[in-house]
Design a protein around this motif. Structure first.
Motif, PDB file in Angstrom:
ATOM      1  N   VAL A 101      56.116  74.352  14.444  1.00 16.44           N
ATOM      2  CA  VAL A 101      56.736  73.022  14.064  1.00 16.44           C
ATOM      3  C   VAL A 101      57.897  73.303  13.157  1.00 16.44           C
ATOM      4  N   ILE A 102      59.163  72.666  13.714  1.00 13.75           N
ATOM      5  CA  ILE A 102      60.423  72.865  12.940  1.00 13.75           C
ATOM      6  C   ILE A 102      60.682  71.322  12.326  1.00 13.75           C
ATOM      7  N   HIS A 103      60.675  71.543  11.128  1.00 15.04           N
ATOM      8  CA  HIS A 103      60.991  70.096  10.639  1.00 15.04           C
ATOM      9  C   HIS A 103      62.418  70.075   9.930  1.00 15.04           C
ATOM     10  N   LEU A 104      63.043  68.906  10.428  1.00 14.53           N
ATOM     11  CA  LEU A 104      64.393  68.583   9.844  1.00 14.53           C
ATOM     12  C   LEU A 104      64.594  67.392   9.330  1.00 14.53           C
ATOM     13  N   ASN A 105      65.329  67.045   8.525  1.00  9.52           N
ATOM     14  CA  ASN A 105      65.622  65.695   7.933  1.00  9.52           C
ATOM     15  C   ASN A 105      67.068  65.569   7.671  1.00  9.52           C
ATOM     16  N   GLY A 106      67.377  64.495   8.324  1.00  7.12           N
ATOM     17  CA  GLY A 106      68.781  64.240   8.188  1.00  7.12           C
ATOM     18  C   GLY A 106      69.567  64.062   6.747  1.00  7.12           C
ATOM     19  N   MET A 107      68.725  63.461   5.848  1.00  8.91           N
ATOM     20  CA  MET A 107      69.001  63.441   4.512  1.00  8.91           C
ATOM     21  C   MET A 107      69.222  64.565   3.792  1.00  8.91           C
ATOM     22  N   VAL A 108      68.506  65.846   4.131  1.00  8.90           N
ATOM     23  CA  VAL A 108      68.810  67.063   3.574  1.00  8.90           C
ATOM     24  C   VAL A 108      69.560  67.934   4.415  1.00  8.90           C
ATOM     25  N   ARG A 121      65.615  79.715   9.412  1.00  4.91           N
ATOM     26  CA  ARG A 121      64.590  79.985   8.259  1.00  4.91           C
ATOM     27  C   ARG A 121      63.277  79.750   8.710  1.00  4.91           C
ATOM     28  N   GLN A 122      62.978  78.615   9.126  1.00  3.32           N
ATOM     29  CA  GLN A 122      61.697  78.416   9.763  1.00  3.32           C
ATOM     30  C   GLN A 122      61.147  78.997  10.833  1.00  3.32           C
ATOM     31  N   PHE A 161      60.047  70.244  17.901  1.00  4.11           N
ATOM     32  CA  PHE A 161      61.179  70.055  16.743  1.00  4.11           C
ATOM     33  C   PHE A 161      61.046  68.450  16.148  1.00  4.11           C
ATOM     34  N   ILE A 162      60.928  68.006  14.912  1.00  6.72           N
ATOM     35  CA  ILE A 162      60.886  66.967  14.216  1.00  6.72           C
ATOM     36  C   ILE A 162      62.046  66.796  13.646  1.00  6.72           C
ATOM     37  N   LEU A 163      62.786  65.722  13.949  1.00  8.59           N
ATOM     38  CA  LEU A 163      63.961  65.147  13.409  1.00  8.59           C
ATOM     39  C   LEU A 163      63.972  63.994  12.622  1.00  8.59           C
ATOM     40  N   ASP A 164      63.688  64.182  11.323  1.00 12.62           N
ATOM     41  CA  ASP A 164      63.562  62.790  10.526  1.00 12.62           C
ATOM     42  C   ASP A 164      64.791  62.154  10.238  1.00 12.62           C
TER      43      ASP A 164
END
Length: 472
Positions: A101-108, A121-122, A161-164
């Motif tokens: 699971v690759i977590h990404l956040n548009g605010m970060v 990195r993940q 891929f989780i794109l928050d």
């Protein structure tokens, strides 16, 4: 085990649910969306089917929660499958999961370069790539990542891929990251699932045509609880204790734990008190008010932090009175609280502004406000000369209730007026702000009810000023 230890366990578990660090015991009203998201992940992991979807809904409606729940479910399921055929001497913790699971956040990750670096990195952390330590540019790293993904086969470990905050990724220049992720999901052999989460209902319209053409156009919508019953059920589940909250384990369907009787007794009594709490008429009105205003369970969660923090050995159960107090604190108007300490002159100017606004004078200047204030003071002094309860002092001032009322000079009043402007309680009616300060047109950022509340809460407000404020 003491009652204090049990209360600490309960506080920790409930606080974790209220702050959304842990998942709730049940998904209320999200069964259909959960089945679809879980099914998409399962097909990617089990059958090597690449896919993409978008979860849309207002904040606080459970979008991230249902994704986390689905990941937890498939993680437990496929971790078990992965260890079924292992040698008994092998440590289960050392085995690898069946997917990543690759977590990404548009605010970060505010641009594609940062997002790409986080993906590498993940991947490097999971042991699937050695690119995580490189300092190459975006133009060099992207082809490397694409080559890495496209060179895989269906036997490779699937990647989810989780794109928050998906809408923020859509605002990146050229949308290169989204285009390539969707392209890999559509054409490459390596099984990946791309799940976007956003509170913007028009997020799809932000995508370029080339990105849209590679998106599967699966949309899953979440909504606030549609009925008060569902809302109450969600709120109640957040406060009820489960055996896991008190470290009660189960073996062959039977509870096993140290101090089992004490834990079960405390849990049963705590849950009984919570159910009684929701039957209380006053408490129900507080919950109903939050539901009517926003239908957001986070509004109720904020209400609960105070009462949960107050649990102690002497008060181990939640009481309705705690929620009444917390509800009043939640409804505190920050502006009126800030104004409780203003001077009597500033308060008088606000009352003068209130009367001007009530006469439909929407914009005003200092001269108009001062004239209104001066008119009141002249009338107060005149009345004071015929009323024995008021003491008239020299200089046209009135002493009443140990507070001195006097007509301040225009220069002093102007300073007080400027202080209200600096506090952003008044703002210029136009952007130019030209001309002498006394004649610049202003607007008030408070309504009449807020000014009336300030008068009531001001500790040194004389009765005559309070009557002036209440006059229509």
């Amino acid at each position: 085990m003491t009652i204090e230890d049990l209360v600490t366990l309960a506080q920790t578990a409930i606080s974790a649910r209220l702050s959304e660090r842990t998942l709730p015991s049940a998904l209320i009203g999200l069964d259909e969306q959960y089945k679809k998201v879980h099914g998409l992940m399962r097909r990617t992991i089990e059958m090597g089917e690449s896919n993409s979807c978008l979860i849309l809904g207002p904040r606080g409606t459970g979008k991230t929660m249902l994704v986390r729940q689905a990941i937890q479910e498939v993680e437990q399921e496929f971790r078990i499958l992965a260890t079924d055929d292992l040698d008994q001497s092998m440590n289960v913790d050392e085995t690898r999961k069946e997917f990543m699971v690759i977590h990404l956040n548009g605010m970060v990750q505010t641009d594609d370069r940062m997002a790409l670096k986080e993906i590498m990195r993940q991947l490097s952390r999971e042991g699937e790539s050695e690119m995580g330590n490189t300092n190459t540019s975006f133009s060099d790293s992207l082809p490397s990542l694409l080559t890495f993904l496209k060179s895989g086969t269906r036997e490779q470990y699937p990647i989810v891929f989780i794109l928050d905050e998906f809408d923020l990724f859509a605002q990146h220049t050229k949308q290169s990251l989204l285009y390539n992720l969707f392209d890999v999901a559509q054409s490459a052999e390596w099984p990946i699932a791309v799940i976007g989460i956003t509170c913007r209902m028009d997020a799809l319209e932000l995508l370029e045509k080339r990105v849209k053409s590679r998106f599967s156009h699966r949309h899953y919508y979440t909504f606030p609880p549609s009925t008060y019953h569902d809302y109450v059920e969600i709120c109640q589940n957040a406060l009820l204790l489960s055996p896991a909250d008190l470290d009660i384990q189960f073996e062959d369907g039977m509870p096993v734990s140290e101090h089992l009787d004490e834990k079960q007794s405390f849990m049963n009594e705590f849950n009984r008190r919570v159910k009684i709490l929701f039957e209380d008429g006053g408490f129900s009105k507080v919950v109903q008010r939050i539901f009517d205003l926003m239908k957001d369970v986070r509004g109720f969660y904020r209400l609960c932090f105070g009462p949960v923090a107050e649990l102690s050995e002497t008060h181990p159960y939640l009481l309705p009175s705690q929620f009444y107090k917390s509800g009043l604190q939640q409804r505190v108007d920050n502006k009126t609280e800030m104004l409780k300490g203003i001077s009597l002159l500033e308060l008088s100017l606000l009352i003068a502004i209130k009367h001007l606004v009530e006469r439909e004078t929407v914009t005003f200047n200092f001269e108009m406000v001062y004239d209104e204030y001066k008119e009141f003071m002249d009338t107060a002094v005149l009345r004071g000369s015929t009323v024995t309860s008021l003491g008239i002092s020299s200089g046209g001032s009135i002493t009443t209730e140990s507070v001195s009322l006097r007509l301040y000079k225009k220069a002093v009043a102007l300073k007080a007026f400027e202080h209200l402007v600096e506090a952003e309680l008044l703002r210029p009616a136009d952007s130019s702000g030209k001309g002498p300060k006394e004649y610049r047109m202003m607007r008030v950022m408070l309504d009449s009810s807020q000014i009336s509340d300030v008068v009531l809460k001001h500790r040194d407000c004389p009765t005559i000023v309070a009557r002036w404020a209440a006059r229509r």
